[in-house]
Design an enzyme around this catalytic site. Sequence first.
Site, short mmCIF file in Angstrom:
data_model
loop_
_atom_site.label_atom_id
_atom_site.label_comp_id
_atom_site.label_asym_id
_atom_site.label_seq_id
_atom_site.Cartn_x
_atom_site.Cartn_y
_atom_site.Cartn_z
N GLU A 6 -67.27 35.56 15.76
CA GLU A 6 -67.03 36.41 16.94
C GLU A 6 -67.43 35.68 18.23
OE1 GLU A 6 -69.62 38.91 19.52
OE2 GLU A 6 -69.79 39.77 17.51
N HIS A 7 -68.59 35.04 18.22
CA HIS A 7 -69.05 34.31 19.41
C HIS A 7 -68.15 33.13 19.74
CE1 HIS A 7 -73.22 35.63 20.71
NE2 HIS A 7 -72.98 36.45 19.71
N HIS A 51 -70.52 37.14 12.58
CA HIS A 51 -71.04 37.25 13.94
C HIS A 51 -70.85 35.94 14.70
CE1 HIS A 51 -74.72 38.09 16.72
NE2 HIS A 51 -73.60 38.48 17.28
N GLU A 84 -79.91 36.05 20.56
CA GLU A 84 -79.66 37.47 20.35
C GLU A 84 -80.56 38.00 19.24
OE1 GLU A 84 -75.92 40.46 19.22
OE2 GLU A 84 -75.54 38.33 19.62
#
Length: 1081
Positions: free
Chosen positions: A79-80, A76, A157
């Site tokens: 991805e950012h 994750h 998030e």
Amino acid sequence: MSDLERQPPAQPAIPLILASELQKPQLDDRSYRVIQLPNKLEALLVSDKDTDKASASLSVHVGSFSDSEDLPGQAHAVEHLLFLGTKKYPEENEYGQFLAAHAGYSNAYTARMETNYYFEVGHEHLYGALDRFAQFFIAPLFLEDCLDRELRAVDSEFKKNLQQDTHRLYQLARSLSNPNFPYCHFSTGSLETLRDEPAKRGINVREEFINFHKKYYSANGMKLVVLGREDLDTLQNWVMEMFSGVKNKDLPRPTWEGKPLTEKELLTQCFAKPVTDEKSLEITFPFWDEDHLYKSQPSRYFSHLIGHEGPGSILAYLKEKGWVIGLRAGVDILCSGAGLFQIGMTLTNQGLEHYEEIVKVTFQYINLIKNTPVQEWVFKELQMMSEVDFRFRQKSHASKFTSKLSPVMHKPLPKEWLLSGYLLREYDPINITKAMEFLSPEAFQLMVVSQTPVKGKVPNVKEKWYGTEYFNEKIPEPFLNELRKTVGPNAPIPEGLHLPHKNEFIPTNLEVAKREVKEPTKAPTLIKNTEKMRVWYKKDDTFWVPKAVLTIQMKNPLVYANPANIVRAKFWCELVQDALNEYAYDAQIAGLDYDLSAGKTGFTLQIAGYNDKMSHLLEKVLTKIRYLEVKADRFVVVKDYMTKSYKNWDLAPPYSQIREWSKYLNVERHWLTEEMLDEIESLTMEDVASFVPHLFKQMHIEVLAHGNLYKDEALRLSHQVEEVFRPKALQYSQFSSKRSFIIPPGSKWFYPRLLKDPQNVNSCIEYHLFVGETVDRKLRACLNLFSQVTDEPAFNRLRTQEQLGYIVWSGPFLSHTTMTYRILIQSERSAAYLESRIEKFLEDFKETLTNMSAEEFKKHVNSLINKRLEKVKNLDQESMRFWNHIMDDFYDFTQRDEEVAILRTINKVDLLEFYQTYIHSSSPQRAKLSIHLIAERSTAKNASANLLTPEQQKQTLVQNLAQFLIDAGIKAEPEVLSRAFKDVDVNSQEKIVDTVKRYLEEDWALEGEKLEVVVGKGKELVKQLHPQLVGGGEVKEGAEESLRDSVVIEDVVAWKAGLELTRAAKPVKPLEEFEETGPKL
């Protein structure tokens, strides 16, 4: 000359064509080609000569299952970080700026087995967007100075979801799975897992992220979908040019040893405590990976039967007992070789007490399916509907299409079937029977969710990541023995359980009356206009599908006259849908559905789907609405469900709650959830049964008939409504009007409100600058253009750079008749601090706007024009657009075209004037209203109170204390409480608590235990709120004056009483001008 020199020059590599024709829907006019580049990256090319948006999505076959054991959230985080600059385009925000300037946007997500990146952009700019996009997978920079900031975004998030039961219970289920299988991973990540803990171990996380990208981001594990107007050869050349540089590491298809549930985890029952008042049950079975069985998809057969809601189903049987409200069933393929089959149910209070019997009934029905030969007619019905749905599938938004299709390319489907993988092609009773064997009482997990302990099972453990409390144990042997008795050909089946009957709603007439049209009609025609009814009609001339949308509004101002009335009306809608569920379910699975709701103008009924059997469903629904017999047992169930829904609203994410307060403060009349909840608690069955039928005796009916219907069919369907209700006409003077408040020039208001979830760490602000009335077309165009030019800079500044929170939105806010420019942020920071940063951004934006080049300004204008002219993609979207124009009472069907004409005339001077008049803090015309939802829980981040004056601190504190007392059952009046605090120094928490205690003793005569309980809770609240509202917090540069001249709204009713209202909404032209003037289909 050497042999090497004599060789002919190398030929450019050419891709391998994997498929040049795809099975596609009947009306699909796109061209398709699947290619494989020399580096083994596969791409699906889609040429659509009519698309106004281009898009690409790339799915990398790696996700959270590949996270390092000591770095949860690694995939994750990667991805950012990919979005923050590449070697070819090193500027951190270049990609986002390019897309924003050309009517585009981007997003990404990390799943268990894939990471998906996608964008869409104005079709003329695909080349530039695709080039920037490709570099993520070739040479990302993983900028070191952005690393900490982006890890904070990941953490934000995570914290956004901390109090959301969907995330909490999902993670709990994962945490209770096999610890040696990657399903157990914590996939989101946080600062703790991605920065702090690795730092303690001396790990350089940036290097770890770079290595993860190097290891797993391989061309042979990437699937790309590109959609554009260009022909296939051009798209192919672009993909070759841009993606051939992606390195191929020849990685094998990812697989994992073991299973998600082993003997240790099976036959266990978990009792979990949710945040909201939720009662549910989930049965989970280990299941196979059936991706290779794409022709037959065995689980579809029994998912359909277990999840059925018609007569004889599990749901119908358990609803009759008053135990269950809803049910779902289906398979979840985790990875190659492993899956889960899950049956979930929403329970009533009574159902919770009988959860063991519910599980037993479920296994009895499973046994019924197993012991009944596989029914070919059931499969044929499913097969037929899958074929019909595929045949008439309509287009969707460009990025939705590409991002959903790229992960499908990882499946072992023939390339020609990428679009049609959902089709059932082969009847396979052998594999259906084999698959059913997984659903056994010898191998399952059970989870029961309730805030109150079930049968003495008090939660005694907290899940590591979200803190969900639970109790977990092996299923008691007596219970298991009862379930084992449900197995076998001689096991008893309760009377009332049986397989479904054949579905009479499956459409048989799929003819479409298609004819050539020069240009689609942009508005419906008014084909009937009487004192009782208006009928708007448009024969579909764009999509040519055998579908229709019929929307009916039954107007009566009494429905929304007060909170009690709207609650009764909403109950009626729920009771109608509850009563019709068994009948209407067949229609639903046959592609024909309905919805009934109650709102500000009355009741709204919509029926949408295949038009063949539409009149049958309409007749049944209308009759039930008119003549419903309210049953006592169903009323109890619906009341329980509705009460929980309204109570749970206080536990919704702050950014979701704040919308209600914006409506409440901006429009003439809006009932709050808490006002409706007050009415529910005392509501009786007689209140509903005696009141609602009277509403149908007098009303005005407005209908939109749109789709594959002739005019006489539209009139006939409308006549059915009139025939069933036979209402007295509602006079035009009795119609509800729509009006909004005018925020006076020069005013600066803010409304603080305490959030009620004590564990929530996020505050929220919605900051509004009043612009004017929506009927001013040029002003509206300027607002939309200003929103366009600030969209990306606001996100980049407030979220990416300042890391204020994961949720950051900006843009126009339209009330009934007014419009504002708004910015919304949800954050761990205090709402006061967020306001100061919004003010600073808007102040600084003057320089950006002033220095904007003519070319850049033109790009923004064109980008907005492209957005306003974007075509609707399907019948439902067009119907929604028409209905919104009818519902707002303006009937402004050509609004977008009118706005585009104005946008073509707007220049930079106009926009600067708009900014100076409505946005800049120095303008006497500027009018501000900000709403602050304040987190009760104090954290190090939200202590920033010296942004308020001492008087504002006191006003805000008193208002939140008054709200606390009201929630405790003491109807405190803010004005009276304010007088009690007149001479109190609120810097002292002790004096605050003493003042509240004295107020309760003297004004409410509270004493003894009740007094101590309220004061005790109040003391804890003051401890949490004080750092946010009064003490502590470093004042950032430029923040001192942002709120200090603002006025606290203490009494909303009195505040609204002092404001002016706009004119009521009315049609942009006389309705007679909408009536048909020539022959129509």
